[in-house]
Scaffold this motif. Structure first.
Motif, PDB file in Angstrom:
ATOM      1  N   GLU A 198       0.812  -1.226   0.000  1.00 16.76           N
ATOM      2  CA  GLU A 198       0.000   0.000   0.000  1.00 16.76           C
ATOM      3  C   GLU A 198       0.842   1.271   0.000  1.00 16.76           C
ATOM      4  OE1 GLU A 198      -2.710  -0.409   3.249  1.00 16.76           O
ATOM      5  OE2 GLU A 198      -3.844  -2.009   2.271  1.00 16.76           O
ATOM      6  N   VAL A 199       1.869   1.300  -0.842  1.00 16.08           N
ATOM      7  CA  VAL A 199       2.655   2.521  -1.014  1.00 16.08           C
ATOM      8  C   VAL A 199       1.963   3.386  -2.067  1.00 16.08           C
ATOM      9  CG1 VAL A 199       4.863   3.486  -1.729  1.00 16.08           C
ATOM     10  CG2 VAL A 199       4.798   1.363  -0.429  1.00 16.08           C
ATOM     11  N   PRO A 200       1.601   4.622  -1.743  1.00 18.91           N
ATOM     12  CA  PRO A 200       0.957   5.485  -2.752  1.00 18.91           C
ATOM     13  C   PRO A 200       1.837   5.636  -3.990  1.00 18.91           C
ATOM     14  CG  PRO A 200       0.782   6.463  -0.558  1.00 18.91           C
ATOM     15  CD  PRO A 200       1.717   5.292  -0.434  1.00 18.91           C
ATOM     16  N   PHE A 201       1.209   5.519  -5.146  1.00 16.28           N
ATOM     17  CA  PHE A 201       1.906   5.683  -6.419  1.00 16.28           C
ATOM     18  C   PHE A 201       1.647   7.088  -6.938  1.00 16.28           C
ATOM     19  CE2 PHE A 201       2.031   5.910 -10.992  1.00 16.28           C
ATOM     20  CZ  PHE A 201       3.101   5.124 -11.366  1.00 16.28           C
ATOM     21  N   GLN A 202       2.691   7.729  -7.455  1.00 13.80           N
ATOM     22  CA  GLN A 202       2.509   8.953  -8.219  1.00 13.80           C
ATOM     23  C   GLN A 202       3.511   8.950  -9.364  1.00 13.80           C
ATOM     24  OE1 GLN A 202       3.016  12.083  -5.358  1.00 13.80           O
ATOM     25  NE2 GLN A 202       5.241  11.996  -5.395  1.00 13.80           N
ATOM     26  N   ASN A 203       3.058   9.464 -10.495  1.00 17.76           N
ATOM     27  CA  ASN A 203       3.955   9.502 -11.646  1.00 17.76           C
ATOM     28  C   ASN A 203       4.920  10.668 -11.513  1.00 17.76           C
ATOM     29  OD1 ASN A 203       2.018  11.512 -12.093  1.00 17.76           O
ATOM     30  ND2 ASN A 203       2.118  11.275 -14.313  1.00 17.76           N
ATOM     31  N   TRP A 204       5.855  10.760 -12.437  1.00 17.24           N
ATOM     32  CA  TRP A 204       6.881  11.796 -12.381  1.00 17.24           C
ATOM     33  C   TRP A 204       6.276  13.189 -12.500  1.00 17.24           C
ATOM     34  CZ3 TRP A 204       8.775  15.037 -16.452  1.00 17.24           C
ATOM     35  CH2 TRP A 204       9.943  15.721 -16.135  1.00 17.24           C
ATOM     36  N   GLY A 205       5.239  13.346 -13.330  1.00 16.67           N
ATOM     37  CA  GLY A 205       4.595  14.639 -13.504  1.00 16.67           C
ATOM     38  C   GLY A 205       3.635  15.009 -12.404  1.00 16.67           C
ATOM     39  N   LEU A 206       3.421  14.099 -11.442  1.00 13.49           N
ATOM     40  CA  LEU A 206       2.568  14.313 -10.268  1.00 13.49           C
ATOM     41  C   LEU A 206       1.109  14.574 -10.638  1.00 13.49           C
ATOM     42  CD1 LEU A 206       4.916  16.569  -8.069  1.00 13.49           C
ATOM     43  CD2 LEU A 206       4.787  14.074  -8.185  1.00 13.49           C
ATOM     44  N   ASP A 207       0.668  14.076 -11.806  1.00 11.59           N
ATOM     45  CA  ASP A 207      -0.727  14.252 -12.182  1.00 11.59           C
ATOM     46  C   ASP A 207      -1.492  12.932 -12.180  1.00 11.59           C
ATOM     47  OD1 ASP A 207       0.753  13.416 -14.449  1.00 11.59           O
ATOM     48  OD2 ASP A 207      -0.823  14.112 -15.798  1.00 11.59           O
ATOM     49  N   VAL A 208      -0.835  11.835 -11.802  1.00 11.17           N
ATOM     50  CA  VAL A 208      -1.486  10.527 -11.680  1.00 11.17           C
ATOM     51  C   VAL A 208      -1.143   9.958 -10.308  1.00 11.17           C
ATOM     52  CG1 VAL A 208      -1.648   8.168 -12.566  1.00 11.17           C
ATOM     53  CG2 VAL A 208      -1.345  10.082 -14.163  1.00 11.17           C
ATOM     54  N   GLN A 209      -2.170   9.637  -9.525  1.00  8.63           N
ATOM     55  CA  GLN A 209      -1.955   9.038  -8.200  1.00  8.63           C
ATOM     56  C   GLN A 209      -2.958   7.911  -7.978  1.00  8.63           C
ATOM     57  OE1 GLN A 209      -2.613  12.673  -8.018  1.00  8.63           O
ATOM     58  NE2 GLN A 209      -0.447  13.176  -8.210  1.00  8.63           N
ATOM     59  N   TYR A 210      -2.514   6.885  -7.294  1.00  2.67           N
ATOM     60  CA  TYR A 210      -3.402   5.822  -6.843  1.00  2.67           C
ATOM     61  C   TYR A 210      -2.651   5.008  -5.789  1.00  2.67           C
ATOM     62  CZ  TYR A 210      -0.765   2.676  -9.939  1.00  2.67           C
ATOM     63  OH  TYR A 210       0.228   1.959 -10.551  1.00  2.67           O
ATOM     64  N   VAL A 211      -3.342   4.060  -5.156  1.00  4.61           N
ATOM     65  CA  VAL A 211      -2.709   3.242  -4.119  1.00  4.61           C
ATOM     66  C   VAL A 211      -2.844   1.770  -4.501  1.00  4.61           C
ATOM     67  CG1 VAL A 211      -2.616   2.627  -1.676  1.00  4.61           C
ATOM     68  CG2 VAL A 211      -3.252   4.956  -2.356  1.00  4.61           C
ATOM     69  N   PRO A 212      -1.783   1.143  -4.967  1.00  2.00           N
ATOM     70  CA  PRO A 212      -1.844  -0.296  -5.270  1.00  2.00           C
ATOM     71  C   PRO A 212      -1.835  -1.115  -3.981  1.00  2.00           C
ATOM     72  CG  PRO A 212       0.374   0.531  -5.621  1.00  2.00           C
ATOM     73  CD  PRO A 212      -0.457   1.725  -5.257  1.00  2.00           C
ATOM     74  N   SER A 213      -2.347  -2.313  -4.059  1.00  2.00           N
ATOM     75  CA  SER A 213      -2.262  -3.204  -2.893  1.00  2.00           C
ATOM     76  C   SER A 213      -0.806  -3.540  -2.587  1.00  2.00           C
ATOM     77  CB  SER A 213      -3.050  -4.494  -3.140  1.00  2.00           C
ATOM     78  OG  SER A 213      -4.420  -4.228  -3.242  1.00  2.00           O
ATOM     79  N   TYR A 214      -0.076  -3.878  -3.637  1.00  2.00           N
ATOM     80  CA  TYR A 214       1.348  -4.196  -3.488  1.00  2.00           C
ATOM     81  C   TYR A 214       2.126  -3.528  -4.618  1.00  2.00           C
ATOM     82  CZ  TYR A 214      -0.199  -7.933  -0.351  1.00  2.00           C
ATOM     83  OH  TYR A 214      -0.770  -8.646   0.679  1.00  2.00           O
ATOM     84  N   THR A 215       3.331  -3.113  -4.298  1.00  2.00           N
ATOM     85  CA  THR A 215       4.288  -2.661  -5.303  1.00  2.00           C
ATOM     86  C   THR A 215       5.456  -3.628  -5.277  1.00  2.00           C
ATOM     87  OG1 THR A 215       3.656  -0.347  -4.995  1.00  2.00           O
ATOM     88  CG2 THR A 215       5.770  -0.786  -6.086  1.00  2.00           C
TER      89      THR A 215
END
Length: 725
Positions: A174-191
């Protein structure tokens, strides 16, 4: 008549003079920005070299001193503390007067740990393996996996020790994901960060058992939502500290050693077979793991010395998997996309089985499939014999670089850019521009907002290696790092914004940004010969300045007098429409990074936006800084409306399409989502063909489109490809 903004009527130097005049009249602002008045005075002095290409160092050094010495602005300190100690010392040495040659000598950054070394560090630091059915990994639990942990897991170089081969992946929960441009975010169950093909198979089998989706991410440089979604498994091709932290040092310093490659980072020349062979007999097949970065591949090409990838993106902070998955490209009308180079795809399907695609028709879908077919592990690409680029970048007045379209009136051109030229000179400029676009191996143009000049990077290659040098050198690479450091603190400086408000010149900060960025770009009187792969990656470390980016791929139209030749009239129109939009919005300056344009070829890849552009493609884009994010979308849509309004010789709308990895999702065209236009018009036939070819591959490999939707899709691709599956 409404007064035009000074960006419209004033040149760069005139706007700098306005800033300098205000500083002379404001002792308080001089105190807040100590030394800026003297720097700008010297810049405006015709007898001074400050602010010219002959003294790029001096300008940057003195500008950095302004912010270092300020007692009211802390941007310098904030950015300095983000650096490792060695880099801090080098920057300080440069600002104190040391040359870039001295400060950059033996430039070695703290080594970025590979996945194996990272596993060892986690285990040594006390991370406990957690038994999860179907996985044999190191699991770092949620309380350790928050953003701060990801940012600071490994900031110091450690000495590698015996590998813990029992652990096939790092897994974060559950590490929050964000792309390099910081315009896409979500929380995967696992990374998950796997080290091998077997590890990827484990992950997908685990996902199948637990009904989870799987999406991959490399350096996260896509601005469109092509990554995962909440609750899925994200496979990161690289360690998280490499893809979440800025500044990143992948590009900087040829001398610093890379981590030992995992199975997913290998590069090797392979022998052609009856089913996998190059299209051109002189060429070579090279098998590459998808986690391989452009920087690792660049070094391999130079060390190998015999073969080279013929085209690539500029940034070295990208993975081969990421650039192929989103159908990225380079420049030059004879060059296609990276996905067109693929001759073999190895992937793990939705059942966890290793599969291979070699059929040329199937590869048209598989090599640019956005990760929807499965998790690709290795790609075999067709490389060319090593050649050498004859680079001779230059800077020219805007109207000389890409001349305005023939039907553009003189009064439509911003007075700041107008130059009295004869009809003969104008025609010569047009012919030179068209010849470069038609014939040069590499074709690229930059214009920074409100600048008086453009930067031109057009070159050809040669098989003659005599006199070849490494480019950039250690000193040049360090200076690129310094210039990026400077741009970051300029956009974060609160006092600089205060100055812009006080001087009533909205473009004040952008003027300094653009001038500083242009000064960091080279301009040479004589060509420099370097390895082709170095020329493709002529700018290093540019990922250290976050930007937003919208790019359109526009087909070249035929000349009226010779339909077999491309016309560049529409290219000139698109270029100047974007410049005029930028000036139109100079009161708020939503565009704070360059307008860029590259001429390239077409593509055989089904979903490539260049497909069908038989005479070539105009790849044109606008960028801005993260600090302008709130102003960006409506401005980008205005520019987009211009670019999508063009018609062909029969009056039909051009089939211009977005670069899949840039910003397009969420944008509207004529009041409707751009996504709908793509589905209903511009990509309608390709979407059907793409699914049909994927279905053929699935029939051979034991899966269906419904399986792909369940295991490897996300919200965007559900809507684009699988809405009726």
């Amino acid at each position: 008549m409404t007064e035009q903004p000074r960006a419209w009527t004033h040149s760069v130097d005139e706007r700098v003079a306005v800033i300098a005049t205000h500083l002379h009249a404001s002792p308080a602002m001089q105190t807040k920005l100590p030394g800026l008045k003297d720097l700008l005075d010297d810049y405006l002095d015709p007898s001074s070299s400050i602010g010219t290409d002959e003294d790029q160092e001096g300008y940057h050094r003195r500008l950095l001193r302004v912010f270092r010495d300020s007692k009211d602005d802390f941007a310098y300190e904030q950015w300095l503390t983000k650096l490792q100690l060695d880099d801090q010392k080098r920057v300080e040495e440069f600002v104190d007067g040391g040359s870039v040659e001295k400060a950059g000598r033996g430039y070695k950054h703290g080594v970025s740990l590979g996945v194996r070394e990272h596993i060892e560090e986690l285990v040594r630091g006390g991370a406990k393996p957690v038994v999860v059915e179907g996985l044999n990994n190191v699991i770092v639990e949620n309380d350790q996996s928050k953003e701060g942990f990801v940012q600071n897991t490994v900031d110091e170089l450690i000495q590698p020790f015996k590998h813990h081969h029992a652990y096939s992946s790092i897994v974060y929960k559950e590490v929050p994901f964000q792309n390099w441009g910081l315009d896409v975010q979500y929380v995967p169950s696992y990374t998950c960060i796997p080290t091998s093909v077997a590890a990827i198979q484990q992950i997908i089998r685990y996902a199948k058992t637990h009904d989870l989706g799987v999406r991959c991410a490399g350096f996260r440089h896509s601005w469109s939502p092509i990554f995962g979604r909440n609750g899925q498994i994200t496979i990161s091709l690289l360690p998280l500290q490499d893809v979440t932290k800025i500044p990143n040092f992948t590009a900087l310093g040829k001398a610093f050693p890379q981590s030992k490659p995992t199975e997913l980072e290998t590069i090797e020349s392979v022998v052609a077979t009856s089913s996998t062979r190059p299209k051109t007999p002189r060429n070579t097949l090279v098998r590459i793991g998808v986690s391989t970065t452009n920087e690792r591949l660049r070094r391999w090409c130079i060390d190998n010395g015999e073969v080279t990838i013929p085209l690539n993106t500029i940034m070295v902070e990208m993975t081969i998997g990421g650039t192929n998955g989103s159908i990225c490209h380079g420049a030059g009308r004879q060059n296609t996309t990276l996905s067109d180079l693929v001759r073999r795809v190895e992937y793990i399907d939705c059942n966890g089985e290793l599969r291979i695609v070699e059929d040329s028709e199937h590869l048209k879908a598989a090599s640019g499939c956005f990760g929807l077919m499965g998790v690709i592990t290795h790609l075999t690409l067709e490389f060319h014999p090593m050649t050498y680029a004859l680079m001779k970048p230059q800077k020219l007045a805007v109207v000389h670089t890409i001349p305005p379209p023939d039907n553009m009136l003189e009064e439509d051109i911003p007075p700041a850019l107008r130059i009295d030229i004869t009809p003969e000179k104008r025609q010569a400029d047009i012919e030179a521009f068209e010849k470069h676009c038609t014939d040069d191996y590499y074709v690229e143009y930059f214009w920074f907002p409100y600048a008086d000049e453009c930067w031109i990077n057009n070159w050809n290659n040669t098989e003659d290696s005599n006199g070849v040098i490494d480019y950039p050198s250690e000193a040049q690479t360090f200076f690129m790092f310094v210039s990026q450091f400077t741009l970051n603190l300029l956009q974060d400086s609160k006092v600089l914004n205060e100055l812009a408000n006080a001087v009533n010149l909205d473009t004040a900060a952008v003027t300094l940004l653009s001038r500083t960025a242009m000064l960091a770009l080279p301009a040479w009187d004589k060509p420099v010969k370097t390895y082709l792969t170095d020329a493709l990656h002529f700018q290093r470390g540019i990922q250290n300045v976050r930007v937003l980016d919208m790019e359109v791929e526009m087909p070249l139209l035929p000349k009226k007098e010779n339909p077999s030749k491309p016309s560049f009239d529409l290219v000139r129109r698109a270029w100047w429409d974007a410049i005029l939009e930028c000036y139109k919005h100079s009161d708020t300056c939503p565009q704070r990074m360059p307008l860029e344009m590259r001429i390239m070829g077409d593509s055989e890849i089904i979903m490539a936006p260049q497909r069908g552009n038989t005479l070539g493609t105009c790849s044109i884009e606008i960028l801005t800084l993260e600090s302008a994010k709130s102003l960006w979308k409506p401005y980008a849509e205005e520019v987009l409306a211009k670019w999508l309004s063009y018609t062909d010789t029969e009056g039909k709308p051009l089939r211009s399409r977005p670069h899949w990895a840039k910003q397009w999702a969420g944008f509207e065209v004529n009041g409707r989502p751009w996504l709908e236009k793509m589905k209903d018009v511009d990509n309608k036939d390709e979407i059907l063909e793409f699914k049909r070819v994927l279905g053929k591959i699935g029939k051979d490999h034991g899966w269906t489109l419904a399986n792909l939707k369940k295991r490897f899709s996300n919200d965007l691709f559900d809507s684009l490809f699988f809405d009726n599956v």
